[in-house]
Motif scaffolding. Sequence first.
Motif, PDB file in Angstrom:
ATOM      1  N   VAL A  92       0.860  -1.177   0.000  1.00  9.44           N
ATOM      2  CA  VAL A  92       0.000   0.000   0.000  1.00  9.44           C
ATOM      3  C   VAL A  92       0.901   1.234   0.000  1.00  9.44           C
ATOM      4  O   VAL A  92       1.698   1.437   0.912  1.00  9.44           O
TER       5      VAL A  92
ATOM      6  N   LEU B 212       1.235   5.120   0.431  1.00 12.01           N
ATOM      7  CA  LEU B 212       0.553   6.240   1.060  1.00 12.01           C
ATOM      8  C   LEU B 212       1.097   7.548   0.489  1.00 12.01           C
ATOM      9  O   LEU B 212       2.301   7.812   0.565  1.00 12.01           O
TER      10      LEU B 212
ATOM     11  N   TRP C  73       1.533  10.859   7.984  1.00 12.42           N
ATOM     12  CA  TRP C  73       0.672   9.691   8.133  1.00 12.42           C
ATOM     13  C   TRP C  73       0.873   9.216   9.569  1.00 12.42           C
ATOM     14  O   TRP C  73       1.949   8.721   9.898  1.00 12.42           O
TER      15      TRP C  73
ATOM     16  N   HIS D 269      -1.590  -0.850  -4.038  1.00  8.84           N
ATOM     17  CA  HIS D 269      -2.833  -0.232  -3.624  1.00  8.84           C
ATOM     18  C   HIS D 269      -2.504   1.215  -3.273  1.00  8.84           C
ATOM     19  O   HIS D 269      -1.635   1.468  -2.428  1.00  8.84           O
TER      20      HIS D 269
ATOM     21  N   VAL E  55      -3.267   4.877  -1.691  1.00 11.93           N
ATOM     22  CA  VAL E  55      -4.056   5.601  -0.697  1.00 11.93           C
ATOM     23  C   VAL E  55      -3.513   7.021  -0.654  1.00 11.93           C
ATOM     24  O   VAL E  55      -2.366   7.240  -0.260  1.00 11.93           O
TER      25      VAL E  55
ATOM     26  N   THR F 284      -7.817   4.395  -2.965  1.00 17.02           N
ATOM     27  CA  THR F 284      -8.507   5.065  -1.864  1.00 17.02           C
ATOM     28  C   THR F 284      -8.149   6.540  -1.908  1.00 17.02           C
ATOM     29  O   THR F 284      -6.978   6.901  -1.790  1.00 17.02           O
ATOM     30  N   SER F 285      -9.150   7.379  -2.106  1.00 12.54           N
ATOM     31  CA  SER F 285      -8.969   8.830  -2.153  1.00 12.54           C
ATOM     32  C   SER F 285      -9.595   9.425  -0.900  1.00 12.54           C
ATOM     33  O   SER F 285     -10.780   9.209  -0.631  1.00 12.54           O
TER      34      SER F 285
ATOM     35  N   SER G   2      -8.863   2.687   9.009  1.00 14.87           N
ATOM     36  CA  SER G   2      -7.954   1.590   8.658  1.00 14.87           C
ATOM     37  C   SER G   2      -8.724   0.330   8.298  1.00 14.87           C
ATOM     38  O   SER G   2      -8.347  -0.398   7.361  1.00 14.87           O
TER      39      SER G   2
ATOM     40  N   ILE H  87     -10.122   0.745   4.705  1.00 17.00           N
ATOM     41  CA  ILE H  87      -9.067   0.648   3.691  1.00 17.00           C
ATOM     42  C   ILE H  87      -8.604  -0.799   3.553  1.00 17.00           C
ATOM     43  O   ILE H  87      -8.464  -1.323   2.443  1.00 17.00           O
TER      44      ILE H  87
END
Length: 309
Positions: free
Chosen positions: A33, A35, A46, A118, A120, A144-145, A286, A289
Amino acid sequence: MGQEVGEETASGVGPAGLDLVYERLGDRAAPPVLLIMGAGGQLINWPDGLCAELAGHGLQLIRFDGRDCGRSTHFDGAGEPDFTAALAGDLSSLAYTLADLVADTVGLLDVLDLDSVHLVGASLGGMIAQAVAVAHPGRVRSLTSIMSTHGDRMTPPPARPGATRGVPGPPPTTRELYVARMVAGASARGVAADLEAVRAVAERAWDRGWSLAGMLRQAASVIGSGDRREGLSRLEVPALVIHGAADAAADPAGGRATAQAIPGAEFLLVEGMGHGFPPGVWRQVSARIAALVHRAERDHEEGRIRPLS
């Protein structure tokens, strides 16, 4: 501004050949993922607690300092953008564009030898993540927005570049002013924030290389990038759009419109969340997501979505 334990540098990233500082968290064998933080935001923005929750759901996280912030390559010779001119259509003062930030992101995946991840993204990071998914769909397993929008600026826009909505005064130019501004901003958003944690992160962010001009250059980079809804309508990846109900920097309507533009996208409006990640929302955010990521992984394994690369 030496690197902290766990941080690494990816060199020669993208067409610009940048140095981007990053950190990996969680099991290296778990789904990756990436970020992507917003304008001026560093990897430490984050929250560690949110990252721990995500890693606890069986995810591998990569968080990084984008160009012009933290310990990554800065563009100090470029000066500050002219927002008035840019919003009127004259983009000549922009040091770089959203397309450059997209190229940085894909370039980082190349250096890290990650065929697909993925994505985010938060705020500007959400715009970058959307644009990567549109331009490079084979590199994206899910999208993921968060607290973002589909257009080339936030709705409503900030009162002025560098300002924190609801906090008066000029943009901060010293460590003391910057830390005070971040704490005041967290207090003014109408959410339950851990102000001591906000202060500690702000102090680290300044010491790691926070730059007002860099933040402004990042923020200006999206101007003129246009509306992404047509491109988003062609996406074939699982998607989630998250927005804080108390977000005063990016109207929740922008999040709803983004979710409506993406086929099958989920929309989550989070009470007690503004334009940030207070501790009270970590578990809910979390979990959603992670559920999306694991669903995307299952769908790929069972052949229900197109190849990931």
